[in-house]
Design an enzyme around this catalytic site. Structure first.
Site, PDB file in Angstrom:
ATOM      1  N   LYS A  71      48.892  70.027  75.169  1.00 24.02           N
ATOM      2  CA  LYS A  71      48.121  71.261  75.424  1.00 24.02           C
ATOM      3  C   LYS A  71      48.688  72.119  76.564  1.00 24.02           C
ATOM      4  O   LYS A  71      48.504  73.331  76.559  1.00 24.02           O
ATOM      5  CB  LYS A  71      46.661  70.908  75.734  1.00 24.02           C
ATOM      6  CG  LYS A  71      45.870  70.417  74.531  1.00 24.02           C
ATOM      7  CD  LYS A  71      44.406  70.218  74.887  1.00 24.02           C
ATOM      8  CE  LYS A  71      43.609  69.756  73.684  1.00 24.02           C
ATOM      9  NZ  LYS A  71      42.173  69.669  73.961  1.00 24.02           N
ATOM     10  N   ASP A 107      38.300  75.335  72.841  1.00 23.67           N
ATOM     11  CA  ASP A 107      37.385  74.240  73.209  1.00 23.67           C
ATOM     12  C   ASP A 107      36.134  74.774  73.915  1.00 23.67           C
ATOM     13  O   ASP A 107      35.001  74.470  73.524  1.00 23.67           O
ATOM     14  CB  ASP A 107      38.081  73.230  74.132  1.00 23.67           C
ATOM     15  CG  ASP A 107      38.962  72.251  73.365  1.00 23.67           C
ATOM     16  OD1 ASP A 107      38.736  72.061  72.152  1.00 23.67           O
ATOM     17  OD2 ASP A 107      39.875  71.680  73.985  1.00 23.67           O
TER      18      ASP A 107
HETATM   19  P1  NDP Z   1      40.436  63.861  80.842  1.00 23.45           P
HETATM   20  O1  NDP Z   1      41.095  62.544  80.859  1.00 23.45           O
HETATM   21  O2  NDP Z   1      41.237  65.106  81.067  1.00 23.45           O
HETATM   22  O3  NDP Z   1      39.246  63.857  81.952  1.00 23.45           O
HETATM   23  C1  NDP Z   1      38.356  62.772  82.045  1.00 23.45           C
HETATM   24  C2  NDP Z   1      37.222  63.103  83.011  1.00 23.45           C
HETATM   25  O4  NDP Z   1      36.284  62.018  82.952  1.00 23.45           O
HETATM   26  C3  NDP Z   1      37.645  63.213  84.474  1.00 23.45           C
HETATM   27  O5  NDP Z   1      36.835  64.157  85.119  1.00 23.45           O
HETATM   28  C4  NDP Z   1      37.362  61.793  85.004  1.00 23.45           C
HETATM   29  O6  NDP Z   1      37.108  61.761  86.392  1.00 23.45           O
HETATM   30  C5  NDP Z   1      36.089  61.486  84.254  1.00 23.45           C
HETATM   31  N1  NDP Z   1      35.837  60.051  84.131  1.00 23.45           N
HETATM   32  C6  NDP Z   1      36.410  59.184  83.264  1.00 23.45           C
HETATM   33  N2  NDP Z   1      35.904  57.946  83.442  1.00 23.45           N
HETATM   34  C7  NDP Z   1      34.993  58.039  84.451  1.00 23.45           C
HETATM   35  C8  NDP Z   1      34.119  57.109  85.098  1.00 23.45           C
HETATM   36  N3  NDP Z   1      34.093  55.826  84.738  1.00 23.45           N
HETATM   37  N4  NDP Z   1      33.309  57.559  86.087  1.00 23.45           N
HETATM   38  C9  NDP Z   1      33.314  58.860  86.454  1.00 23.45           C
HETATM   39  N5  NDP Z   1      34.124  59.794  85.880  1.00 23.45           N
HETATM   40  C10 NDP Z   1      34.951  59.389  84.901  1.00 23.45           C
HETATM   41  O7  NDP Z   1      39.668  63.928  79.451  1.00 23.45           O
HETATM   42  P2  NDP Z   1      39.240  65.243  78.631  1.00 23.45           P
HETATM   43  O8  NDP Z   1      38.678  66.243  79.581  1.00 23.45           O
HETATM   44  O9  NDP Z   1      40.351  65.656  77.742  1.00 23.45           O
HETATM   45  O10 NDP Z   1      38.083  64.663  77.684  1.00 23.45           O
HETATM   46  C11 NDP Z   1      36.789  64.351  78.193  1.00 23.45           C
HETATM   47  C12 NDP Z   1      35.875  64.071  77.043  1.00 23.45           C
HETATM   48  O11 NDP Z   1      35.661  65.259  76.292  1.00 23.45           O
HETATM   49  C13 NDP Z   1      36.424  63.030  76.058  1.00 23.45           C
HETATM   50  O12 NDP Z   1      35.367  62.187  75.673  1.00 23.45           O
HETATM   51  C14 NDP Z   1      36.879  63.850  74.874  1.00 23.45           C
HETATM   52  O13 NDP Z   1      36.776  63.145  73.648  1.00 23.45           O
HETATM   53  C15 NDP Z   1      35.854  64.977  74.913  1.00 23.45           C
HETATM   54  N6  NDP Z   1      36.327  66.192  74.245  1.00 23.45           N
HETATM   55  C16 NDP Z   1      35.539  66.694  73.260  1.00 23.45           C
HETATM   56  C17 NDP Z   1      35.886  67.824  72.583  1.00 23.45           C
HETATM   57  C18 NDP Z   1      34.971  68.331  71.507  1.00 23.45           C
HETATM   58  O14 NDP Z   1      35.372  69.238  70.780  1.00 23.45           O
HETATM   59  N7  NDP Z   1      33.768  67.815  71.415  1.00 23.45           N
HETATM   60  C19 NDP Z   1      37.124  68.558  72.903  1.00 23.45           C
HETATM   61  C20 NDP Z   1      37.874  67.983  73.994  1.00 23.45           C
HETATM   62  C21 NDP Z   1      37.477  66.822  74.620  1.00 23.45           C
HETATM   63  P3  NDP Z   1      38.328  61.640  87.483  1.00 23.45           P
HETATM   64  O15 NDP Z   1      38.903  63.010  87.614  1.00 23.45           O
HETATM   65  O16 NDP Z   1      37.626  61.173  88.711  1.00 23.45           O
HETATM   66  O17 NDP Z   1      39.285  60.621  86.920  1.00 23.45           O
END
Ligand code: NDP
Length: 286
Positions: A71, A107
């Protein structure tokens, strides 16, 4: 009329990509609209992305989706980036303007459309909280800022990441965005109108995970949204439902980002119900 055996092509490029269900809903829409279009789901390794984009140009493809890990890397390979995709800093959809490839991000727009259409909430002047600061959060925060929410707060485990993201988006959208670190169960303030989980907490296979939030002060109209679409009924949404709060699942965002992509590629409005049904079937939910 002479026979036409040439299909128009769009594709999703990613790695891994095999479990991406977008093709099922786009192909269902093409069929329903009588378009001889194909949606290909293609595994492309990072080192081959530039060649894949050249290939898309050579094939005269009508559009693309980009997913993990392409992306951001695709941006310098395109001819133009739409303003909101530039703010987000990521492209998930490419449309063609003649021979020019234009990067878009659907998105956050898909999320907003779900808020407006499925949840019937106008985000303007609402107070919103977004959990997370990854790719999905960037898109959602940008579109919420552009939609004119009155207050926007980002909560993230890594405060440095949240701080960098909010500062960048705040400057580019000229919208004040607050952020704070996530420590323990976050008590959602009573004046919040929209809460969005944009973290991956609750995503399959970790389906019993629940973002640490406390909804006990929530006002009855608080709209609780989840970007996680697999499963669509996350623990967070179940907890919100138990309190009688309105909810919006991640399937809504997924369908509408596809609807917007379809419109950008074909210039037509797709049959949204057919896309929703095809997506649910593809995910084994129907
Ligand atoms: P990223 O890996 O870019 O970001 C993950 C985020 O989740 C970060 O903010 C991370 O925090 C946080 N996180 C993960 N695990 C934990 C935890 N145990 N405790 C606290 N915070 C946590 O992922 P994406 O942004 O790409 O995706 C996020 C979600 O959105 C996914 O489930 C994905 O499937 C969904 N999604 C859905 C779409 C849709 O069309 N419905 C489109 C795109 C994504 P930190 O920064 O502290 O690591």
């Amino acid at each position: 009329m002479p026979a036409n055996f040439k299909a128009e092509l769009v594709a999703c490029l990613g790695q891994p990509v095999a479990e991406n269900p977008t093709g099922a809903m786009q192909e269902a829409a093409f069929r329903a609209m009588g378009l001889n279009w194909r949606y290909l789901t293609i595994e492309v390794a990072p080192e081959n992305l530039a060649d894949a984009i050249l290939g898309a140009r050579a094939f005269g493809m009508r559009g693309l989706n980009l997913t993990i890990p392409h992306k951001v890397a695709v941006i310098p390979l395109l001819d133009e980036i739409a303003p909101d995709a530039a703010v987000i800093g990521a492209v998930n959809t490419v449309r063609c303007d003649g021979r020019r490839l234009i990067g878009e991000n659907t998105d956050g727009k898909g999320f907003l459309r779900g808020v407006r259409v499925d949840a019937r909430v106008d985000p303007r002047d609402k107070r919103a909280i977004v959990l997370g600061a990854g790719g999905a959060a960037r898109a959602i925060v940008t579109e919420l800022a552009l939609a004119g929410v009155s207050d926007l707060l980002v909560i993230n485990r890594s405060i440095e990441r949240a701080w960098r993201m909010t500062e960048e988006i705040a400057i580019k959208t000229k919208h004040h965005i607050r952020c704070q670190p996530w420590r323990g169960a976050y008590r959602v303030p009573a004046d919040t109108d929209i809460l969005v989980n944009a973290t991956s907490i609750g995503l399959y296979p970790d389906v019993d995970a629940m973002p640490p939030v406390d909804l006990s002060d929530a006002q009855p109209g608080l709209l609780v949204c989840d970007a996680v679409f697999n499963p669509p009924e996350t623990r967070l949404l179940a907890a919100a439902r138990e309190r009688g709060l309105p909810v919006l699942d991640g399937l809504s965002m997924l369908v509408y980002q596809g609807v917007i992509g379809y419109q950008l590629w074909t210039g037509q409005d797709p049959p949204e119900d057919i896309m929703k049904k095809a997506l649910r079937q593809a995910l084994g939910l129907a």
